[in-house]
Scaffold this active site. Structure first.
Site, short mmCIF file in Angstrom:
data_model
loop_
_atom_site.label_atom_id
_atom_site.label_comp_id
_atom_site.label_asym_id
_atom_site.label_seq_id
_atom_site.Cartn_x
_atom_site.Cartn_y
_atom_site.Cartn_z
CG ASP A 169 -32.07 26.92 -30.82
OD1 ASP A 169 -32.73 27.64 -30.05
OD2 ASP A 169 -31.23 26.08 -30.42
CG ASP A 223 -29.00 29.56 -25.97
OD1 ASP A 223 -28.10 30.43 -25.98
OD2 ASP A 223 -30.14 29.77 -25.51
#
Length: 218
Positions: free
Chosen positions: A7, A9
């Site tokens: 991922d 953010d």
């Protein structure tokens, strides 16, 4: 080669690129500052709470791509990545990526943030494969709509399965690193789920299931 998925953010970054892009546009006068910031904050809180209406958010966040010339947007993006993103690219994240690269893994970012914002960030991390929410285009201009399935929650699994089928790959030996409970559908699919500086919901799930918990913060 195992697939190592990240991922973006609040995982590889010490912040949220989608949220920061919205604030950057407001400060630059590209969007109505007060109203846009207020809506941006609301959507971010909804995301953290797990109640985000992804279609409503994308209509909001992709509108500036439709309303401004692409050349101007790309110039703004370069400044944004240099000024706002490079300082929050975590050193420990770079080390983690380098370790997986040295092991011969295939590196990939899977993120709900749109590809216009995230493609240059993935390039700066040296990660060649990116699955992100894809802004629709027509005649070289953005339409403000989404192309295909947004890479959000179950959509991350759908988009990854499409990529696996296209490339003749599977999830044997795979790992996924994420901070968010919104990524639970993909975390449950990989061979090795890793909670990175997780939100409270994901931390509780990871602890109850015996998943690895990792911090990349300085």
């Amino acid at each position: 080669m195992a697939l190592s998925i990240f991922d973006l953010d609040n995982t590889l970054l010490n912040g949220d690129s989608d949220y920061l892009w919205g604030r950057f546009l407001a400060r630059e006068g590209i969007v109505d500052g007060a109203r846009y910031e207020r809506e941006n904050e609301r959507f971010y809180r909804d995301y953290q709470a797990g109640t985000l209406d992804i279609q409503e958010f994308l209509r909001f966040s992709l509108r500036p791509l439709r309303e401004h010339p692409r050349q101007r947007l790309e110039a703004l993006r370069e400044r944004f990545v240099t000024e706002q993103i490079e300082p929050i690219m975590l050193a420990a994240a770079r080390e983690l990526i380098a370790a997986h690269r040295a092991a011969g893994d295939t590196l990939m970012i899977v993120t709900a943030t749109n590809a216009f914002v995230t493609a240059p960030i993935a390039a700066r991390f040296g990660i060649p494969h990116l699955i992100a929410t894809q802004p629709a285009e027509s005649n070289g201009q953005y339409t403000g709509e989404v192309k295909g399935v947004p890479a959000f929650r179950e959509g991350k699994v759908i988009r990854l399965e499409q990529w696996l089928a296209e490339h003749g790959r599977d999830l044997t030996g795979s790992a996924f690193y994420s901070d968010s409970h919104n990524d639970l559908p993909l975390l449950e699919r990989v061979a090795r789920p890793v909670a990175v500086d997780p939100d409270p919901q994901l931390r509780a799930i990871a602890q109850s299931r015996g998943w690895s918990i990792l911090s990349l913060r300085d």
